[in-house]
Design a protein around this motif. Structure first.
Motif, PDB file in Angstrom:
ATOM      1  N   GLY A  40       4.251 -19.489  18.263  1.00 39.13           N
ATOM      2  CA  GLY A  40       5.113 -18.586  17.776  1.00 39.13           C
ATOM      3  C   GLY A  40       4.756 -17.897  16.643  1.00 39.13           C
ATOM      4  N   VAL A  41       4.335 -18.426  15.582  1.00 41.02           N
ATOM      5  CA  VAL A  41       3.704 -17.920  14.375  1.00 41.02           C
ATOM      6  C   VAL A  41       2.875 -16.920  14.620  1.00 41.02           C
ATOM      7  N   GLU A  42       1.687 -17.468  15.429  1.00 36.27           N
ATOM      8  CA  GLU A  42       0.518 -16.551  15.678  1.00 36.27           C
ATOM      9  C   GLU A  42       1.025 -15.247  16.371  1.00 36.27           C
ATOM     10  N   LEU A  43       2.083 -15.343  17.276  1.00 35.44           N
ATOM     11  CA  LEU A  43       2.766 -14.271  18.043  1.00 35.44           C
ATOM     12  C   LEU A  43       3.345 -13.163  16.968  1.00 35.44           C
ATOM     13  N   ILE A  44       4.207 -13.799  16.209  1.00 34.32           N
ATOM     14  CA  ILE A  44       4.959 -12.889  15.384  1.00 34.32           C
ATOM     15  C   ILE A  44       3.980 -12.259  14.433  1.00 34.32           C
ATOM     16  N   VAL A  57       4.977  -6.690  28.559  1.00 38.83           N
ATOM     17  CA  VAL A  57       5.617  -7.711  29.291  1.00 38.83           C
ATOM     18  C   VAL A  57       5.018  -9.004  28.100  1.00 38.83           C
ATOM     19  N   LEU A  58       6.088  -9.480  27.449  1.00 36.89           N
ATOM     20  CA  LEU A  58       5.631 -10.803  26.829  1.00 36.89           C
ATOM     21  C   LEU A  58       6.404 -11.996  27.652  1.00 36.89           C
ATOM     22  N   PHE A  59       5.424 -12.922  27.836  1.00 39.34           N
ATOM     23  CA  PHE A  59       5.737 -14.345  28.403  1.00 39.34           C
ATOM     24  C   PHE A  59       5.837 -15.306  27.258  1.00 39.34           C
ATOM     25  N   LEU A  60       7.223 -15.912  27.143  1.00 39.40           N
ATOM     26  CA  LEU A  60       7.322 -16.625  25.936  1.00 39.40           C
ATOM     27  C   LEU A  60       7.575 -18.126  26.147  1.00 39.40           C
ATOM     28  N   ASP A  61       6.896 -19.090  25.875  1.00 40.78           N
ATOM     29  CA  ASP A  61       7.074 -20.581  26.007  1.00 40.78           C
ATOM     30  C   ASP A  61       8.062 -20.980  24.929  1.00 40.78           C
ATOM     31  N   LEU A  62       8.979 -21.792  25.594  1.00 44.52           N
ATOM     32  CA  LEU A  62      10.095 -22.124  24.408  1.00 44.52           C
ATOM     33  C   LEU A  62       9.779 -23.367  23.486  1.00 44.52           C
ATOM     34  N   ASN A  63       8.983 -24.284  24.058  1.00 45.37           N
ATOM     35  CA  ASN A  63       8.737 -25.340  23.391  1.00 45.37           C
ATOM     36  C   ASN A  63       7.508 -25.299  22.614  1.00 45.37           C
ATOM     37  N   MET A  64       7.396 -24.697  21.381  1.00 40.85           N
ATOM     38  CA  MET A  64       5.859 -24.532  20.743  1.00 40.85           C
ATOM     39  C   MET A  64       5.979 -25.169  19.408  1.00 40.85           C
ATOM     40  N   CYS A  72      11.311 -17.074  17.947  1.00 37.75           N
ATOM     41  CA  CYS A  72      10.331 -15.749  18.346  1.00 37.75           C
ATOM     42  C   CYS A  72      11.426 -14.651  19.179  1.00 37.75           C
ATOM     43  N   LEU A  73      12.078 -15.036  20.003  1.00 38.09           N
ATOM     44  CA  LEU A  73      13.072 -14.207  20.795  1.00 38.09           C
ATOM     45  C   LEU A  73      14.241 -13.653  19.573  1.00 38.09           C
ATOM     46  N   GLU A  74      14.641 -14.310  18.866  1.00 39.14           N
ATOM     47  CA  GLU A  74      15.716 -13.871  17.927  1.00 39.14           C
ATOM     48  C   GLU A  74      14.892 -12.968  17.051  1.00 39.14           C
ATOM     49  N   GLU A  75      13.839 -13.362  16.590  1.00 41.09           N
ATOM     50  CA  GLU A  75      13.237 -12.379  15.745  1.00 41.09           C
ATOM     51  C   GLU A  75      12.821 -11.024  16.195  1.00 41.09           C
ATOM     52  N   ILE A  76      12.316 -11.315  17.468  1.00 37.76           N
ATOM     53  CA  ILE A  76      11.770  -9.710  18.274  1.00 37.76           C
ATOM     54  C   ILE A  76      12.973  -9.098  18.501  1.00 37.76           C
ATOM     55  N   LYS A  77      14.231  -9.532  18.985  1.00 37.58           N
ATOM     56  CA  LYS A  77      15.321  -8.986  19.148  1.00 37.58           C
ATOM     57  C   LYS A  77      15.989  -8.175  18.168  1.00 37.58           C
ATOM     58  N   ALA A  78      15.612  -8.817  17.080  1.00 42.95           N
ATOM     59  CA  ALA A  78      16.330  -8.155  15.433  1.00 42.95           C
ATOM     60  C   ALA A  78      15.689  -6.812  15.245  1.00 42.95           C
ATOM     61  N   ASN A  79      14.292  -6.864  15.824  1.00 41.61           N
ATOM     62  CA  ASN A  79      13.567  -5.576  15.041  1.00 41.61           C
ATOM     63  C   ASN A  79      13.525  -4.655  16.305  1.00 41.61           C
ATOM     64  N   PRO A  80      14.010  -3.141  15.744  1.00 37.85           N
ATOM     65  CA  PRO A  80      13.825  -2.254  16.717  1.00 37.85           C
ATOM     66  C   PRO A  80      12.697  -1.743  17.413  1.00 37.85           C
ATOM     67  N   ALA A  86       9.482  -5.971  27.467  1.00 41.30           N
ATOM     68  CA  ALA A  86      10.251  -7.003  28.217  1.00 41.30           C
ATOM     69  C   ALA A  86       9.767  -8.478  28.020  1.00 41.30           C
ATOM     70  N   ILE A  87      10.811  -9.248  27.721  1.00 40.84           N
ATOM     71  CA  ILE A  87      10.560 -10.567  27.541  1.00 40.84           C
ATOM     72  C   ILE A  87      10.726 -11.512  28.586  1.00 40.84           C
ATOM     73  N   ALA A  88       9.791 -12.276  29.117  1.00 42.85           N
ATOM     74  CA  ALA A  88       9.929 -13.474  30.182  1.00 42.85           C
ATOM     75  C   ALA A  88       9.895 -14.688  29.548  1.00 42.85           C
ATOM     76  N   ILE A  89      10.966 -15.471  29.553  1.00 43.68           N
ATOM     77  CA  ILE A  89      10.899 -16.707  29.060  1.00 43.68           C
ATOM     78  C   ILE A  89      10.150 -17.421  30.049  1.00 43.68           C
ATOM     79  N   TYR A  90       9.133 -18.212  29.698  1.00 46.97           N
ATOM     80  CA  TYR A  90       8.118 -18.931  30.759  1.00 46.97           C
ATOM     81  C   TYR A  90       8.187 -20.407  29.967  1.00 46.97           C
TER      82      TYR A  90
END
Length: 148
Positions: A40-44, A57-64, A72-80, A86-90
């Motif tokens: 997640g740090v690398e992603l952000i 489309v962003l595929f996002l693992d939960l357990n990292m 990561c999802l919270e941070e991404i959704k907070a930034n316009p 599109a965010i796919a939890i994977y």
């Protein structure tokens, strides 16, 4: 800038999962550009670079480690700046709490990682060919969880 391919990012700390993901897209006959990141740090950090091409489309693992998928999802959704992603939890998790939390936080779809390569290809093909604007207009818990 419009591209003639679908730009995809996978953030996942499991190297095997990243390799299978890339291999699956190489076998699919869909014009994609796939980038993988280790956590997640690398992603952000990547998404916040100037002049970065944001994924369709962003595929996002939960357990990292370091920063998990929900953070990561919270941070991404907070930034316009990231509103069009599109965010796919994977995730390997099928926990109702994880599904509920990611739905509430604004993910577009939840995918439990499949056990075999054929199912993975089928799921990835389905996800990248979704009309996201239509899919997310009437988003509810029933169409949030992708089952194959």
């Amino acid at each position: 800038m419009q591209h003639d391919y679908i730009h995809i990012i996978l953030a996942d700390d499991d190297e095997d999962d990243r390799l299978f993901f890339v291999d699956a897209f190489e076998e699919l006959k869909i014009n994609t550009k796939v980038k993988t990141l280790n956590d997640g740090v690398e992603l952000i950090n990547y998404l916040n670079q100037d002049d970065v091409q944001l994924p369709n489309v962003l595929f996002l693992d939960l357990n990292m480690p370091r920063k998990n998928g929900l953070e990561c999802l919270e941070e991404i959704k907070a930034n316009p700046k990231f509103d069009d992603i599109a965010i796919a939890i994977y995730s390997t998790s099928a926990s109702e709490d994880d599904i509920e939390n990611t739905f509430v936080q604004g993910a577009n779809i939840y995918i439990k990682k499949p056990d075999d390569f054929g199912t993975l290809k089928k799921i990835l093909s389905e996800v990248v060919t979704i009309n996201w604007q239509y899919h997310t207009n009437g988003l509810n818990k029933d169409n949030f969880l992708l089952r194959m």
